[in-house]
Design a protein around this motif. Structure first.
Motif, PDB file in Angstrom:
ATOM      1  N   GLU A   6     -41.226 -11.669 -16.706  1.00 43.55           N
ATOM      2  CA  GLU A   6     -42.028 -10.869 -17.653  1.00 43.55           C
ATOM      3  C   GLU A   6     -41.285  -9.597 -18.071  1.00 43.55           C
ATOM      4  O   GLU A   6     -41.481  -9.082 -19.159  1.00 43.55           O
ATOM      5  N   VAL A   7     -40.440  -9.098 -17.157  1.00 50.69           N
ATOM      6  CA  VAL A   7     -39.759  -7.812 -17.410  1.00 50.69           C
ATOM      7  C   VAL A   7     -38.558  -8.029 -18.336  1.00 50.69           C
ATOM      8  O   VAL A   7     -37.645  -8.787 -18.009  1.00 50.69           O
ATOM      9  N   ASP A   8     -38.590  -7.384 -19.514  1.00 47.06           N
ATOM     10  CA  ASP A   8     -37.422  -7.497 -20.409  1.00 47.06           C
ATOM     11  C   ASP A   8     -36.661  -6.183 -20.524  1.00 47.06           C
ATOM     12  O   ASP A   8     -35.584  -6.128 -21.112  1.00 47.06           O
ATOM     13  N   LEU A   9     -37.210  -5.114 -19.936  1.00 48.43           N
ATOM     14  CA  LEU A   9     -36.574  -3.797 -20.070  1.00 48.43           C
ATOM     15  C   LEU A   9     -36.666  -3.071 -18.733  1.00 48.43           C
ATOM     16  O   LEU A   9     -37.722  -3.075 -18.096  1.00 48.43           O
ATOM     17  N   ILE A  10     -35.552  -2.469 -18.331  1.00 47.20           N
ATOM     18  CA  ILE A  10     -35.528  -1.740 -17.050  1.00 47.20           C
ATOM     19  C   ILE A  10     -35.030  -0.320 -17.299  1.00 47.20           C
ATOM     20  O   ILE A  10     -34.070  -0.114 -18.053  1.00 47.20           O
ATOM     21  N   THR A  11     -35.695   0.636 -16.666  1.00 46.82           N
ATOM     22  CA  THR A  11     -35.195   2.014 -16.678  1.00 46.82           C
ATOM     23  C   THR A  11     -34.628   2.335 -15.296  1.00 46.82           C
ATOM     24  O   THR A  11     -35.307   2.150 -14.285  1.00 46.82           O
ATOM     25  N   VAL A  12     -33.383   2.801 -15.284  1.00 47.32           N
ATOM     26  CA  VAL A  12     -32.727   3.192 -14.031  1.00 47.32           C
ATOM     27  C   VAL A  12     -32.837   4.713 -13.898  1.00 47.32           C
ATOM     28  O   VAL A  12     -32.293   5.453 -14.721  1.00 47.32           O
ATOM     29  N   ALA A  13     -33.584   5.161 -12.876  1.00 47.90           N
ATOM     30  CA  ALA A  13     -33.816   6.614 -12.686  1.00 47.90           C
ATOM     31  C   ALA A  13     -33.499   7.011 -11.242  1.00 47.90           C
ATOM     32  O   ALA A  13     -34.288   7.661 -10.567  1.00 47.90           O
ATOM     33  N   CYS A  29     -30.729   3.880 -19.053  1.00 41.40           N
ATOM     34  CA  CYS A  29     -30.247   4.557 -17.855  1.00 41.40           C
ATOM     35  C   CYS A  29     -30.423   6.064 -18.019  1.00 41.40           C
ATOM     36  O   CYS A  29     -30.183   6.611 -19.099  1.00 41.40           O
ATOM     37  N   GLU A  30     -30.843   6.707 -16.955  1.00 43.87           N
ATOM     38  CA  GLU A  30     -30.954   8.159 -16.992  1.00 43.87           C
ATOM     39  C   GLU A  30     -29.565   8.796 -17.170  1.00 43.87           C
ATOM     40  O   GLU A  30     -28.538   8.192 -16.904  1.00 43.87           O
ATOM     41  N   LYS A  31     -29.596  10.043 -17.601  1.00 40.95           N
ATOM     42  CA  LYS A  31     -28.369  10.824 -17.726  1.00 40.95           C
ATOM     43  C   LYS A  31     -28.072  11.519 -16.413  1.00 40.95           C
ATOM     44  O   LYS A  31     -29.032  11.779 -15.680  1.00 40.95           O
ATOM     45  N   PRO A  32     -26.862  11.870 -16.090  1.00 47.53           N
ATOM     46  CA  PRO A  32     -25.639  11.408 -16.746  1.00 47.53           C
ATOM     47  C   PRO A  32     -25.491   9.923 -16.466  1.00 47.53           C
ATOM     48  O   PRO A  32     -25.673   9.479 -15.335  1.00 47.53           O
ATOM     49  N   VAL A  33     -25.155   9.182 -17.507  1.00 51.87           N
ATOM     50  CA  VAL A  33     -25.144   7.724 -17.371  1.00 51.87           C
ATOM     51  C   VAL A  33     -24.188   7.261 -16.276  1.00 51.87           C
ATOM     52  O   VAL A  33     -24.392   6.229 -15.649  1.00 51.87           O
ATOM     53  N   ALA A  34     -23.140   8.056 -16.021  1.00 51.08           N
ATOM     54  CA  ALA A  34     -22.124   7.653 -15.035  1.00 51.08           C
ATOM     55  C   ALA A  34     -21.434   8.912 -14.535  1.00 51.08           C
ATOM     56  O   ALA A  34     -21.698  10.014 -15.017  1.00 51.08           O
ATOM     57  N   LEU A  35     -20.540   8.725 -13.587  1.00 50.78           N
ATOM     58  CA  LEU A  35     -19.814   9.887 -13.056  1.00 50.78           C
ATOM     59  C   LEU A  35     -18.586  10.221 -13.892  1.00 50.78           C
ATOM     60  O   LEU A  35     -18.063  11.339 -13.818  1.00 50.78           O
ATOM     61  N   ASN A  36     -18.107   9.236 -14.648  1.00 51.81           N
ATOM     62  CA  ASN A  36     -16.927   9.460 -15.491  1.00 51.81           C
ATOM     63  C   ASN A  36     -16.837   8.369 -16.559  1.00 51.81           C
ATOM     64  O   ASN A  36     -17.611   7.397 -16.522  1.00 51.81           O
ATOM     65  N   ALA A  37     -15.887   8.539 -17.469  1.00 55.57           N
ATOM     66  CA  ALA A  37     -15.778   7.607 -18.601  1.00 55.57           C
ATOM     67  C   ALA A  37     -15.405   6.201 -18.142  1.00 55.57           C
ATOM     68  O   ALA A  37     -15.867   5.207 -18.726  1.00 55.57           O
ATOM     69  N   ARG A  90     -20.828  -8.072 -23.003  1.00 56.37           N
ATOM     70  CA  ARG A  90     -20.701  -9.428 -22.439  1.00 56.37           C
ATOM     71  C   ARG A  90     -22.040 -10.158 -22.449  1.00 56.37           C
ATOM     72  O   ARG A  90     -22.125 -11.327 -22.765  1.00 56.37           O
ATOM     73  N   THR A  91     -23.096  -9.423 -22.095  1.00 56.91           N
ATOM     74  CA  THR A  91     -24.403 -10.068 -21.951  1.00 56.91           C
ATOM     75  C   THR A  91     -25.217 -10.026 -23.236  1.00 56.91           C
ATOM     76  O   THR A  91     -26.221 -10.705 -23.353  1.00 56.91           O
ATOM     77  N   GLY A  92     -24.791  -9.168 -24.173  1.00 58.17           N
ATOM     78  CA  GLY A  92     -25.539  -9.036 -25.434  1.00 58.17           C
ATOM     79  C   GLY A  92     -26.863  -8.305 -25.253  1.00 58.17           C
ATOM     80  O   GLY A  92     -27.747  -8.385 -26.106  1.00 58.17           O
ATOM     81  N   LYS A  93     -27.015  -7.583 -24.171  1.00 55.20           N
ATOM     82  CA  LYS A  93     -28.270  -6.885 -23.900  1.00 55.20           C
ATOM     83  C   LYS A  93     -28.175  -5.421 -24.312  1.00 55.20           C
ATOM     84  O   LYS A  93     -27.111  -4.813 -24.246  1.00 55.20           O
ATOM     85  N   LEU A  94     -29.315  -4.869 -24.719  1.00 55.39           N
ATOM     86  CA  LEU A  94     -29.368  -3.467 -25.136  1.00 55.39           C
ATOM     87  C   LEU A  94     -29.103  -2.544 -23.937  1.00 55.39           C
ATOM     88  O   LEU A  94     -29.578  -2.806 -22.837  1.00 55.39           O
ATOM     89  N   PHE A  95     -28.358  -1.496 -24.212  1.00 54.09           N
ATOM     90  CA  PHE A  95     -28.043  -0.506 -23.186  1.00 54.09           C
ATOM     91  C   PHE A  95     -28.059   0.868 -23.857  1.00 54.09           C
ATOM     92  O   PHE A  95     -27.387   1.077 -24.865  1.00 54.09           O
ATOM     93  N   SER A  96     -28.862   1.772 -23.302  1.00 50.73           N
ATOM     94  CA  SER A  96     -28.942   3.115 -23.880  1.00 50.73           C
ATOM     95  C   SER A  96     -29.098   4.141 -22.754  1.00 50.73           C
ATOM     96  O   SER A  96     -29.428   3.793 -21.628  1.00 50.73           O
ATOM     97  N   VAL A  97     -28.853   5.384 -23.087  1.00 48.95           N
ATOM     98  CA  VAL A  97     -28.930   6.473 -22.115  1.00 48.95           C
ATOM     99  C   VAL A  97     -30.104   7.373 -22.497  1.00 48.95           C
ATOM    100  O   VAL A  97     -30.292   7.680 -23.678  1.00 48.95           O
ATOM    101  N   HIS A  98     -30.861   7.812 -21.504  1.00 53.78           N
ATOM    102  CA  HIS A  98     -32.042   8.611 -21.786  1.00 53.78           C
ATOM    103  C   HIS A  98     -31.658  10.064 -22.101  1.00 53.78           C
ATOM    104  O   HIS A  98     -31.875  10.974 -21.304  1.00 53.78           O
TER     105      HIS A  98
END
Ligand code: NAD
Length: 322
Positions: free
Chosen positions: A63-70, A92-100, A112-120
């Motif tokens: 059922e879940v098509d969207l996940i927020t990582v916090a 994904c919450e900010k900072p999205v990562a520790l480095n580029a 690769r997966t064709g899935k949406l990815f965005s940063v909050h």
């Protein structure tokens, strides 16, 4: 279409995502949450969410098509990649990562997966920022050539995981990433020089008071300052333009624009809301809109952050092309 979201990491921000979506984003239902701390799972249950027994259980929920990582910052990369590879769209919450480099891996997984990815980067919907954007867009101050952006608090040192380097703590990654995202969102031209002063006044291992100078390819210079021990604040924004000066004093957004001959103008009337971020996510998934916060923009910000950490190490300005 109604989307179903689950949250990984049900701490301060996880609860915030749940409540604000429930209140204001009709096209997304928050179904459940997963957290490694039993207390956080109890909190999710009390808030009416399904508490997943494991990350695998969450990822297997069709059922879940969207996940927020916090979660804290150091686990964003592995979690985001796992979620994308499980066929989920991810915020994904900010900072999205520790480095580029970490972010490049995440973007590659999204492609690769064709899935949406965005940063909050929710602070693109802050009222003060939207006033600045509108004042510049409308030409009220002409061409901006120097921007001062400041966030000055007085709580002293950074606490919890934010005070620990291994978790991606420190003010550059915490507040700096918002302030850089705003400056770079309004200035698509490349950053050509960076210098910084990252101080560790109270905390020991991470930066808790920061100043960053940026020069952009279009001649714009910016000073960005984040302080944790300031009892007399300078304005949130002070912008010098060829036709006028803008000031916004604080989060209440009092301020004005003054043009030559001392002509004074009220600031533009803007009333954005952070929930617009998730409405854009749902509209993008439904093919009705373009993604506003693109991972490639976050990559540009992370490359500047990498450069700032390098500039700090050598205590000098670094020429770049970002
Ligand atoms: P927090 O410590 O309150 O919550 C983090 C939660 O993640 C905790 O409950 C912890 O148990 C859980 N967690 C840790 N590792 C996990 C894992 N591997 N799997 C599942 N759960 C895990 O922290 P917070 O203040 O909520 O911050 C979380 C994220 O949100 C950070 O990236 C932070 O920078 C970001 N944040 C963003 C904003 C904003 O305005 N956009 C504001 C605050 C925090």
């Amino acid at each position: 279409m109604k989307h179903t979201l689950a949250i990984i990491g049900y701490g301060g921000m996880g609860g915030f995502h749940h409540n604000s979506i429930k209140e204001k984003v009709g096209c997304i239902r928050v179904k459940g949450a997963f957290d490694i701390r039993p207390e956080a799972m109890a909190k999710a249950r009390e808030a009416g969410l399904h508490a997943y027994g494991s990350l695998d259980e969450l990822l297997a929920d069709q059922e879940v098509d969207l996940i927020t990582v916090a979660t804290p910052n150091d686990v964003h990369r592995p979690l985001v990649i796992r979620c994308l590879e499980a066929g989920k769209n991810v915020v994904c919450e900010k900072p999205v990562a520790l480095n580029a480099a970490e972010l490049k891996d995440m973007i590659a997984a999204s492609r690769r997966t064709g899935k949406l990815f965005s940063v909050h980067q929710n602070r693109r919907w802050d009222r003060d920022y939207r006033i600045v954007v509108e004042a510049i867009r409308s030409g009220m101050i002409g061409k901006p050539y120097f921007i001062e952006s400041r966030v000055q608090g007085s709580h002293g040192s950074v606490s919890g995981w934010r005070g620990q380097k291994q978790h991606g703590g420190g003010m550059l990654l915490d507040w700096g990433v918002h302030m850089l995202d705003q400056l770079m969102d309004m200035t698509p031209e490349p950053v050509i020089e960076v210098s910084a002063c990252l101080q560790k006044v109270f905390g020991g291992e991470v930066d808790d008071n920061i100043k960053v100078n940026l020069r952009f390819g279009n001649g714009l210079s910016a000073l960005m300052e984040m302080a944790t021990n300031c009892f007399i604040s300078l304005p949130r924004w002070h912008i010098s333009g060829t036709e006028g000066t803008l000031i916004i004093h604080d989060w209440d957004c009092g301020g004005q624009i003054v043009q030559s001959n001392n002509q004074r103008f009220a600031l533009p009337d803007e009333h954005p809301d952070w929930s617009e971020y998730y409405i854009n996510i749902a509209d993008t998934l439904d093919g009705k809109a373009q993604l506003i916060v693109k991972p490639e923009q976050a990559l540009r910000v992370m490359r500047v952050i990498d450069t700032i950490f390098a500039a700090e190490e050598q205590r000098g300005g670094i020429s770049c092309q970002i």
